[in-house]
Each structure stands twice: as C-alpha cells, then as structure tokens.
Write an enzyme that holds these catalytic residues in place. Structure first.
Site, mmCIF file in Angstrom:
data_model
loop_
_atom_site.group_PDB
_atom_site.id
_atom_site.type_symbol
_atom_site.label_atom_id
_atom_site.label_comp_id
_atom_site.label_asym_id
_atom_site.label_seq_id
_atom_site.Cartn_x
_atom_site.Cartn_y
_atom_site.Cartn_z
ATOM 1 C CG HIS A 71 -29.597 25.028 21.418
ATOM 2 N ND1 HIS A 71 -29.378 23.692 21.164
ATOM 3 C CD2 HIS A 71 -28.382 25.545 21.707
ATOM 4 C CE1 HIS A 71 -28.098 23.408 21.303
ATOM 5 N NE2 HIS A 71 -27.468 24.517 21.637
ATOM 6 C CB ILE A 77 -29.956 19.890 18.351
ATOM 7 C CG1 ILE A 77 -29.110 21.144 18.545
ATOM 8 C CG2 ILE A 77 -29.935 19.444 16.915
ATOM 9 C CD1 ILE A 77 -27.627 20.924 18.302
ATOM 10 N N GLY A 80 -26.657 19.844 24.859
ATOM 11 C CA GLY A 80 -25.965 18.800 25.614
ATOM 12 C C GLY A 80 -26.026 19.025 27.108
ATOM 13 C CB VAL A 81 -25.667 22.075 29.220
ATOM 14 C CG1 VAL A 81 -26.780 22.975 28.712
ATOM 15 C CG2 VAL A 81 -25.378 22.330 30.679
ATOM 16 C CD GLU A 85 -30.239 19.847 35.702
ATOM 17 O OE1 GLU A 85 -31.019 19.753 36.688
ATOM 18 O OE2 GLU A 85 -29.036 20.142 35.841
#
Length: 178
Positions: A71, A77, A80-81, A85
């Site tokens: 990723h 980067i 976002g998830v 978390e």
C-alpha cells in the site's frame, strides 16, 4: 521636606483550579490493556489520559510496517482504515483506564482488563486531509462524548505535527459480547 509614599498592598490572585494531570502508558502497559498484538497494535504510547474522558497517543510510522509492502509499493502511504484503527485503540486505552481507576467491575473474571475492550460500532464524519507516510509521527486525540446505553460516542483526530491528517466521530461498545 520628606515625601511619604503609601504602602503598596497586593491582593493575591484567585487560585486557579488545579490542572488534572493525565496518566501515561508505555507500549508494554498498552499491551496489558488491549487484546491487540503485532502487526495490529497501532499505538506506541498514550499520555494525558483522563480515564473515561480523554487522552492523547502516539503512533510512530515506520517504513518497516507490513502494510507498506502492498500500500502502495511505489508510493508508501498508511491506509486510512489503519489510522482509524489507531484512533480506536487510543479510545480503548482511555476506556480501560476508566475501568482500572474504578472498581474493576468491567473486567473479566480473571482480572484481564484487555478482555473488556469492546468493538468499533460506527465511524461518522471521518475526513482525511493529509497523507501519512513513513517517518511521520501521528499524534492521536480522543475525547469521549455522551453515553448511548452500552455505546460511547468519541470525537477523534490524528495529526502529523501541526497538520490535521484525519478527524471524525467513532461510536464504540463499552464491553465485549460473545
């Protein structure tokens, strides 16, 4: 000729309300508080924790994080998830700190507070405004809002330096079922 000066009197300023000192937790403390382990343990330290009210945390983002392999390989980067978390795990630390500060009635029968950590129920209004890349240090903030039965609403944000990376509202369960 003498000049008399009036004595100077000072009125003490009203005492300020004592600042509430927050608690700090190391990575080892956090491992005792949360059920998460590598590679899913997303916070390195928590500080300024006011049990059941608010807290701050730190996530140091390293190029060695396993998610960077995919990723994205040519432009690393943090997903976002995973930022969400990390914020949710800070929320869990603030919640467990409340259990530890209280009578412990929310802990498991064996005294393992990590088994009392609930689940993420919803994410709302989450906005991402900055990419998080290797070498960044995420500063996480959580401020508990109202109770909704067995749920808690929490305002969260993540920043890198003075730049906001993400902010929104989480709803979390205040216990684990099943």
């Amino acid at each position: 000729m003498s000049t008399a000066t009036a004595p100077v009197t000072t009125t003490p300023a009203p005492a300020a309300a004592p600042a509430r000192k927050g608690l700090s937790y190391s990575s080892d403390d956090i491992k005792r508080m949360l059920p998460h382990r590598w590679p899913m343990l997303m916070i390195d330290r928590a500080h300024d924790v006011v049990p059941g009210v608010s807290g701050r945390g730190v996530k140091s983002v390293s190029v060695n994080e396993p998610f960077f392999a995919g990723h994205y390989p040519d432009h690393s980067i943090m997903p976002g998830v995973l930022i969400v978390e990390a914020m949710a795990q800070l929320v869990a630390v603030v919640y467990v700190a409340e259990l530890l500060a209280g009578d412990g009635s929310g802990t498991a029968d064996d005294g393992d507070v990590s088994r009392s950590v609930g689940y993420l129920g919803s994410i709302s209004g989450m906005k991402f405004s900055r990419l998080v890349v290797p070498g960044d240090q995420l500063t996480l903030d959580a401020r508990f809002g109202q109770r909704l039965g067995g749920l808690r609403q929490v305002k969260v944000r993540a920043s890198v330096g003075s730049e906001l990376a993400a902010a929104g509202t989480l709803v979390v369960t205040t216990g684990r079922k099943g």
